[in-house]
Design a protein around this motif. Structure first.
Motif, PDB file in Angstrom:
ATOM      1  N   ILE A  31      46.003  16.579  44.667  1.00  0.00           N
ATOM      2  CA  ILE A  31      46.685  15.308  44.730  1.00  0.00           C
ATOM      3  C   ILE A  31      46.271  14.408  43.822  1.00  0.00           C
ATOM      4  O   ILE A  31      46.725  13.633  43.320  1.00  0.00           O
ATOM      5  CB  ILE A  31      46.392  15.104  46.564  1.00  0.00           C
ATOM      6  CG1 ILE A  31      47.342  15.981  47.279  1.00  0.00           C
ATOM      7  CG2 ILE A  31      47.132  13.573  46.796  1.00  0.00           C
ATOM      8  CD1 ILE A  31      46.990  15.843  48.604  1.00  0.00           C
ATOM      9  N   LEU A  32      44.656  14.642  43.965  1.00  0.00           N
ATOM     10  CA  LEU A  32      44.214  13.278  43.114  1.00  0.00           C
ATOM     11  C   LEU A  32      44.381  13.455  41.600  1.00  0.00           C
ATOM     12  O   LEU A  32      44.403  12.667  40.640  1.00  0.00           O
ATOM     13  CB  LEU A  32      42.630  13.272  43.143  1.00  0.00           C
ATOM     14  CG  LEU A  32      42.202  12.762  44.821  1.00  0.00           C
ATOM     15  CD1 LEU A  32      40.735  13.262  44.904  1.00  0.00           C
ATOM     16  CD2 LEU A  32      42.219  11.242  44.716  1.00  0.00           C
ATOM     17  N   ALA A  33      44.571  14.833  41.291  1.00  0.00           N
ATOM     18  CA  ALA A  33      45.129  15.218  39.721  1.00  0.00           C
ATOM     19  C   ALA A  33      46.221  14.643  39.479  1.00  0.00           C
ATOM     20  O   ALA A  33      46.203  14.194  38.230  1.00  0.00           O
ATOM     21  CB  ALA A  33      45.013  16.617  39.698  1.00  0.00           C
ATOM     22  N   GLN A  34      47.233  14.759  40.178  1.00  0.00           N
ATOM     23  CA  GLN A  34      48.408  14.199  40.229  1.00  0.00           C
ATOM     24  C   GLN A  34      48.426  12.762  40.047  1.00  0.00           C
ATOM     25  O   GLN A  34      49.106  12.065  39.234  1.00  0.00           O
ATOM     26  CB  GLN A  34      49.472  14.562  41.049  1.00  0.00           C
ATOM     27  CG  GLN A  34      49.684  16.043  41.102  1.00  0.00           C
ATOM     28  CD  GLN A  34      50.567  16.475  42.248  1.00  0.00           C
ATOM     29  OE1 GLN A  34      51.712  16.168  42.392  1.00  0.00           O
ATOM     30  NE2 GLN A  34      50.075  17.517  42.928  1.00  0.00           N
ATOM     31  N   LYS A  35      47.668  11.938  40.955  1.00  0.00           N
ATOM     32  CA  LYS A  35      47.430  10.644  40.745  1.00  0.00           C
ATOM     33  C   LYS A  35      47.046   9.951  39.517  1.00  0.00           C
ATOM     34  O   LYS A  35      47.254   8.925  38.866  1.00  0.00           O
ATOM     35  CB  LYS A  35      46.709  10.299  42.143  1.00  0.00           C
ATOM     36  CG  LYS A  35      46.176   8.755  42.122  1.00  0.00           C
ATOM     37  CD  LYS A  35      47.075   7.787  42.490  1.00  0.00           C
ATOM     38  CE  LYS A  35      46.476   6.159  42.357  1.00  0.00           C
ATOM     39  NZ  LYS A  35      47.236   5.177  42.372  1.00  0.00           N
ATOM     40  N   TYR A  36      45.902  10.590  39.160  1.00  0.00           N
ATOM     41  CA  TYR A  36      45.021  10.335  38.140  1.00  0.00           C
ATOM     42  C   TYR A  36      45.228  10.996  36.696  1.00  0.00           C
ATOM     43  O   TYR A  36      44.732  10.689  35.725  1.00  0.00           O
ATOM     44  CB  TYR A  36      43.731  10.156  38.408  1.00  0.00           C
ATOM     45  CG  TYR A  36      43.308   9.249  39.252  1.00  0.00           C
ATOM     46  CD1 TYR A  36      43.160   7.853  39.070  1.00  0.00           C
ATOM     47  CD2 TYR A  36      42.983   9.602  40.802  1.00  0.00           C
ATOM     48  CE1 TYR A  36      42.739   6.927  40.060  1.00  0.00           C
ATOM     49  CE2 TYR A  36      42.640   8.785  41.746  1.00  0.00           C
ATOM     50  CZ  TYR A  36      42.825   7.196  41.325  1.00  0.00           C
ATOM     51  OH  TYR A  36      42.302   6.378  42.282  1.00  0.00           O
ATOM     52  N   ASP A  37      46.470  11.987  36.670  1.00  0.00           N
ATOM     53  CA  ASP A  37      46.921  12.541  35.422  1.00  0.00           C
ATOM     54  C   ASP A  37      45.692  13.194  34.845  1.00  0.00           C
ATOM     55  O   ASP A  37      45.500  13.396  33.663  1.00  0.00           O
ATOM     56  CB  ASP A  37      47.040  11.357  34.541  1.00  0.00           C
ATOM     57  CG  ASP A  37      48.051  11.935  33.411  1.00  0.00           C
ATOM     58  OD1 ASP A  37      48.725  13.004  33.517  1.00  0.00           O
ATOM     59  OD2 ASP A  37      47.973  11.213  32.191  1.00  0.00           O
ATOM     60  N   GLU A  38      45.278  14.165  35.849  1.00  0.00           N
ATOM     61  CA  GLU A  38      44.205  15.341  35.303  1.00  0.00           C
ATOM     62  C   GLU A  38      44.931  16.578  35.492  1.00  0.00           C
ATOM     63  O   GLU A  38      46.015  16.804  35.972  1.00  0.00           O
ATOM     64  CB  GLU A  38      42.878  15.102  36.144  1.00  0.00           C
ATOM     65  CG  GLU A  38      41.808  15.980  35.827  1.00  0.00           C
ATOM     66  CD  GLU A  38      41.460  16.083  34.387  1.00  0.00           C
ATOM     67  OE1 GLU A  38      42.090  16.765  33.583  1.00  0.00           O
ATOM     68  OE2 GLU A  38      40.590  15.333  34.087  1.00  0.00           O
TER      69      GLU A  38
END
Ligand SMILES: [Fe+2]
Ligand SMILES: [Fe+2]
Length: 191
Positions: A31-38
């Motif tokens: 979820i954080l990867a999607q939010k922060y483009d990782e």
């Protein structure tokens, strides 16, 4: 190695309780990867594997560290709770042939943090402390903050950890102090 294979590796090495935690960290990291483009796949791999050696006994882990060519800080050697972050990295590299340095570092520093962490490293550190199975009082606050400001969330979580360590007279790893200083300086210069 594909995701399903890694989940089977996790199933083999972890108790039901810790497997659930690892899957939750994988999800939170995604979820954080999607939010922060990782890179989502890298975040999921590091998430499912971050605690992969946590249930190995201390002596086995100590031997894994001593046999490796990694320079282990004295404070880490004196703190068995931290062993699994170093041995998790060794296991991922040697047994699972994961060579991506960013994934390996995310596993290695998910306990102590360090200065100059990559975005992937920060995501795994935060996902570990904010996965849905985390029920300590501040977890929800950190979870919300992680969607607002990654660095501020790192700073708050590191401060929380340091306070907890001090309260119990525990050693504070140098990497944690250096991470704290980095965010304290960043915040000061923003004012
Ligand atoms: Fe861990
Ligand atoms: Fe964990």
């Amino acid at each position: 190695m594909i995701k399903l294979e890694l989940e089977n590796v996790a199933k083999k090495n972890l108790s039901k309780y810790r497997l659930t935690h690892s899957i939750n960290v994988e999800k939170q990291a995604s979820i954080l990867a999607q939010k922060y483009d990782e890179d989502i796949q890298k975040c999921e791999i590091a998430g499912i594997l971050h605690d992969i050696t946590k249930e190995f006994d201390d002596e086995t882990q100590l031997q894994m560290m001593l046999k490796s060519d990694i320079i282990i800080p004295d404070i880490v050697l004196r703190t068995p709770k931290l062993y699994h972050s170093v041995t998790g990295m060794i296991y991922a590299k040697q047994e699972l042939n994961i060579q991506d340095e960013d994934i390996l570092n995310a596993i290695r520093y998910h306990t102590t943090a360090r200065a100059n962490m990559s975005k992937l490293e920060k995501i795994i550190y935060i996902a570990d402390g904010t996965s849905i199975d985390r029920t300590y009082e501040e977890a929800e606050h950190f979870r919300e903050l992680s969607f607002v400001d990654l660095d501020l969330c790192m700073f708050e979580m590191i401060k929380f950890t340091m306070q907890y360590l001090i309260k119990d007279n525990n050693l504070i790893p140098i990497d944690t102090i250096q991470a704290y200083n980095e965010y304290a300086l960043k915040l000061k210069s923003k004012k």
